[in-house]
Write a protein that holds these residues in place. Structure first.
Motif, PDB file in Angstrom:
ATOM      1  N   SER A  55     -11.345   1.787 -12.712  1.00  0.00           N
ATOM      2  CA  SER A  55     -10.211   2.394 -13.401  1.00  0.00           C
ATOM      3  C   SER A  55      -9.532   3.446 -12.516  1.00  0.00           C
ATOM      4  O   SER A  55      -8.291   3.483 -12.417  1.00  0.00           O
ATOM      5  N   TYR A  56     -10.334   4.260 -11.836  1.00  0.00           N
ATOM      6  CA  TYR A  56      -9.763   5.327 -11.012  1.00  0.00           C
ATOM      7  C   TYR A  56      -8.993   4.760  -9.824  1.00  0.00           C
ATOM      8  O   TYR A  56      -7.860   5.176  -9.552  1.00  0.00           O
ATOM      9  N   VAL A  57      -9.602   3.831  -9.098  1.00  0.00           N
ATOM     10  CA  VAL A  57      -8.928   3.330  -7.892  1.00  0.00           C
ATOM     11  C   VAL A  57      -7.726   2.460  -8.245  1.00  0.00           C
ATOM     12  O   VAL A  57      -6.744   2.427  -7.495  1.00  0.00           O
ATOM     13  N   THR A  58      -7.787   1.766  -9.390  1.00  0.00           N
ATOM     14  CA  THR A  58      -6.624   0.976  -9.817  1.00  0.00           C
ATOM     15  C   THR A  58      -5.414   1.882 -10.018  1.00  0.00           C
ATOM     16  O   THR A  58      -4.318   1.599  -9.530  1.00  0.00           O
ATOM     17  N   LYS A  59      -5.653   2.996 -10.701  1.00  0.00           N
ATOM     18  CA  LYS A  59      -4.557   3.905 -11.041  1.00  0.00           C
ATOM     19  C   LYS A  59      -4.137   4.785  -9.865  1.00  0.00           C
ATOM     20  O   LYS A  59      -2.934   4.958  -9.607  1.00  0.00           O
ATOM     21  N   ASN A  60      -5.113   5.331  -9.125  1.00  0.00           N
ATOM     22  CA  ASN A  60      -4.818   6.388  -8.166  1.00  0.00           C
ATOM     23  C   ASN A  60      -4.759   5.943  -6.712  1.00  0.00           C
ATOM     24  O   ASN A  60      -4.186   6.650  -5.883  1.00  0.00           O
ATOM     25  N   ILE A  61      -5.355   4.795  -6.403  1.00  0.00           N
ATOM     26  CA  ILE A  61      -5.362   4.317  -5.015  1.00  0.00           C
ATOM     27  C   ILE A  61      -4.414   3.132  -4.829  1.00  0.00           C
ATOM     28  O   ILE A  61      -3.674   3.052  -3.850  1.00  0.00           O
ATOM     29  N   PHE A  62      -4.419   2.207  -5.804  1.00  0.00           N
ATOM     30  CA  PHE A  62      -3.655   0.972  -5.649  1.00  0.00           C
ATOM     31  C   PHE A  62      -2.446   0.877  -6.573  1.00  0.00           C
ATOM     32  O   PHE A  62      -1.877  -0.204  -6.742  1.00  0.00           O
ATOM     33  N   ASP A  63      -2.071   1.985  -7.185  1.00  0.00           N
ATOM     34  CA  ASP A  63      -0.844   2.040  -8.003  1.00  0.00           C
ATOM     35  C   ASP A  63      -0.763   0.899  -9.009  1.00  0.00           C
ATOM     36  O   ASP A  63       0.280   0.256  -9.174  1.00  0.00           O
ATOM     37  N   GLY A  64      -1.880   0.621  -9.670  1.00  0.00           N
ATOM     38  CA  GLY A  64      -1.899  -0.377 -10.732  1.00  0.00           C
ATOM     39  C   GLY A  64      -2.204  -1.791 -10.282  1.00  0.00           C
ATOM     40  O   GLY A  64      -2.249  -2.708 -11.108  1.00  0.00           O
ATOM     41  N   ASN A  65      -2.426  -2.005  -8.996  1.00  0.00           N
ATOM     42  CA  ASN A  65      -2.742  -3.349  -8.486  1.00  0.00           C
ATOM     43  C   ASN A  65      -4.201  -3.659  -8.805  1.00  0.00           C
ATOM     44  O   ASN A  65      -5.117  -3.300  -8.052  1.00  0.00           O
ATOM     45  N   GLU A  66      -4.447  -4.348  -9.921  1.00  0.00           N
ATOM     46  CA  GLU A  66      -5.804  -4.596 -10.389  1.00  0.00           C
ATOM     47  C   GLU A  66      -6.586  -5.509  -9.443  1.00  0.00           C
ATOM     48  O   GLU A  66      -7.787  -5.316  -9.243  1.00  0.00           O
ATOM     49  N   PHE A  67      -5.909  -6.487  -8.858  1.00  0.00           N
ATOM     50  CA  PHE A  67      -6.600  -7.419  -7.963  1.00  0.00           C
ATOM     51  C   PHE A  67      -7.142  -6.692  -6.736  1.00  0.00           C
ATOM     52  O   PHE A  67      -8.305  -6.862  -6.359  1.00  0.00           O
ATOM     53  N   ALA A  68      -6.310  -5.867  -6.098  1.00  0.00           N
ATOM     54  CA  ALA A  68      -6.747  -5.120  -4.912  1.00  0.00           C
ATOM     55  C   ALA A  68      -7.883  -4.171  -5.271  1.00  0.00           C
ATOM     56  O   ALA A  68      -8.842  -4.014  -4.499  1.00  0.00           O
ATOM     57  N   ALA A  69      -7.780  -3.533  -6.442  1.00  0.00           N
ATOM     58  CA  ALA A  69      -8.829  -2.609  -6.878  1.00  0.00           C
ATOM     59  C   ALA A  69     -10.144  -3.344  -7.116  1.00  0.00           C
ATOM     60  O   ALA A  69     -11.225  -2.858  -6.742  1.00  0.00           O
ATOM     61  N   GLU A  70     -10.080  -4.514  -7.714  1.00  0.00           N
ATOM     62  CA  GLU A  70     -11.287  -5.295  -7.972  1.00  0.00           C
ATOM     63  C   GLU A  70     -11.955  -5.745  -6.678  1.00  0.00           C
ATOM     64  O   GLU A  70     -13.186  -5.717  -6.553  1.00  0.00           O
ATOM     65  N   MET A  71     -11.155  -6.143  -5.696  1.00  0.00           N
ATOM     66  CA  MET A  71     -11.716  -6.557  -4.403  1.00  0.00           C
ATOM     67  C   MET A  71     -12.473  -5.400  -3.748  1.00  0.00           C
ATOM     68  O   MET A  71     -13.568  -5.582  -3.215  1.00  0.00           O
ATOM     69  N   LEU A  72     -11.888  -4.222  -3.773  1.00  0.00           N
ATOM     70  CA  LEU A  72     -12.543  -3.053  -3.205  1.00  0.00           C
ATOM     71  C   LEU A  72     -13.834  -2.737  -3.950  1.00  0.00           C
ATOM     72  O   LEU A  72     -14.890  -2.523  -3.336  1.00  0.00           O
ATOM     73  N   CYS A  73     -13.763  -2.714  -5.284  1.00  0.00           N
ATOM     74  CA  CYS A  73     -14.934  -2.332  -6.085  1.00  0.00           C
ATOM     75  C   CYS A  73     -16.060  -3.346  -5.972  1.00  0.00           C
ATOM     76  O   CYS A  73     -17.243  -2.979  -5.982  1.00  0.00           O
ATOM     77  N   GLU A  74     -15.724  -4.619  -5.849  1.00  0.00           N
ATOM     78  CA  GLU A  74     -16.758  -5.629  -5.668  1.00  0.00           C
ATOM     79  C   GLU A  74     -17.442  -5.473  -4.315  1.00  0.00           C
ATOM     80  O   GLU A  74     -18.665  -5.641  -4.204  1.00  0.00           O
ATOM     81  N   ASP A  75     -16.666  -5.125  -3.287  1.00  0.00           N
ATOM     82  CA  ASP A  75     -17.266  -4.845  -1.981  1.00  0.00           C
ATOM     83  C   ASP A  75     -18.225  -3.662  -2.073  1.00  0.00           C
ATOM     84  O   ASP A  75     -19.340  -3.696  -1.536  1.00  0.00           O
ATOM     85  N   ILE A  76     -17.786  -2.613  -2.736  1.00  0.00           N
ATOM     86  CA  ILE A  76     -18.609  -1.409  -2.868  1.00  0.00           C
ATOM     87  C   ILE A  76     -19.864  -1.705  -3.671  1.00  0.00           C
ATOM     88  O   ILE A  76     -20.971  -1.262  -3.321  1.00  0.00           O
ATOM     89  N   GLN A  77     -19.718  -2.471  -4.748  1.00  0.00           N
ATOM     90  CA  GLN A  77     -20.889  -2.815  -5.551  1.00  0.00           C
ATOM     91  C   GLN A  77     -21.921  -3.587  -4.728  1.00  0.00           C
ATOM     92  O   GLN A  77     -23.128  -3.337  -4.834  1.00  0.00           O
ATOM     93  N   GLY A  78     -21.457  -4.483  -3.877  1.00  0.00           N
ATOM     94  CA  GLY A  78     -22.368  -5.239  -3.031  1.00  0.00           C
ATOM     95  C   GLY A  78     -23.144  -4.340  -2.082  1.00  0.00           C
ATOM     96  O   GLY A  78     -24.340  -4.529  -1.858  1.00  0.00           O
TER      97      GLY A  78
END
Length: 248
Positions: free
Chosen positions: A116-139
């Motif tokens: 939620s934080y990176v979608t709003k504050n890092i990727f300006d609402g780009n949910e796909f880009a935020a999900e890719m980043l978060c999935e990498d971090i989770q791994g």
């Protein structure tokens, strides 16, 4: 039919734990099913492994079903040592069998908070880009956690932090995710759960000093110097590195 279900259990438990003894497979299967098995059935499978196991990254080592990653990196004995004295996390049947999917992970509130934080504050609402980043971090949190690895993902995904305060906010969320991610060496428990149960020094603390998001650790082999985010891209395009090859 029961054999198919048993194979699903073997694959799911191996994905969840990284490695699992045949006796533990029987124990958990019998705990969650009316049909009861004994270890003889597991012995038959281990002597003649079905293709379905290899197709799902499951190998056999002695009396254990082992994820191929552990075998590939010769990490079996080290993994056993880390697990000593730790109980097994056993989810309900429905949740457990989701782990048959190789890339499945538990989407907990810490993951949702980071997303939620990176979608709003890092990727300006780009949910796909935020999900890719978060999935990498989770791994990284799940398999080989290090702060350096996290920052390398930020670089690779083209994250452009607006301030040091934002860096530290994101890293606080990452650390909360890391301490609440289920990992192999904890038999499926999170670092936080092991800490709560045993008080063992298993948590991943935030460093005492604030993080500083410096220039990317990328080397221009023509000059031998590090390439910063705003430097010309080494590929020769004329664009800034962050606008060109950083995300690649």
């Amino acid at each position: 039919m029961i054999m198919n279900k048993l194979l699903d259990y073997i694959i799911s438990l191996t994905h969840l734990y990284g490695l699992v003894h045949k006796d533990k497979v029987v124990e958990i299967f019998n705990l969650q099913n009316k049909e009861k098995l004994d270890v003889i059935v597991l012995n038959d499978i281990m002597n003649n492994p079905p293709e379905d196991l290899a197709n799902n990254f499951v190998e056999i080592n002695g009396d254990y079903f082992v994820h191929e990653t552990i075998m590939e990196f010769d990490d079996f004995n080290e993994q056993l040592k880390h697990r000593k004295g730790k109980p097994f996390y056993i989810p309900g049947q429905e949740e457990l069998l989701k782990y048959k999917e190789e890339n499945y992970f538990e989407v907990n509130k810490q993951y949702q908070a980071l997303l939620s934080y990176v979608t709003k504050n890092i990727f300006d609402g780009n949910e796909f880009a935020a999900e890719m980043l978060c999935e990498d971090i989770q791994g990284i949190c799940q398999f080989d956690f290090s702060v350096q690895e996290i920052f390398e993902v930020f670089n690779t995904r083209g994250v452009d932090f607006k301030s040091e305060k934002q860096v530290n906010k994101v890293m606080q969320l990452v650390m909360e995710l890391a301490n609440n991610t289920r990992i192999w060496e904890n038999n499926g428990h999170t670092p936080n759960e092991i800490f709560e149960k045993f008080g063992k020094p298993n948590l991943r603390p935030l460093p005492a000093n604030p993080f500083e998001f410096n220039k990317a650790e990328i080397i221009d082999f023509r000059t031998g110097k590090k390439v910063g985010r705003n430097d010309p891209c080494p590929c020769g395009s004329g664009k800034k590195y962050k606008k060109c090859c950083l995300g690649k």
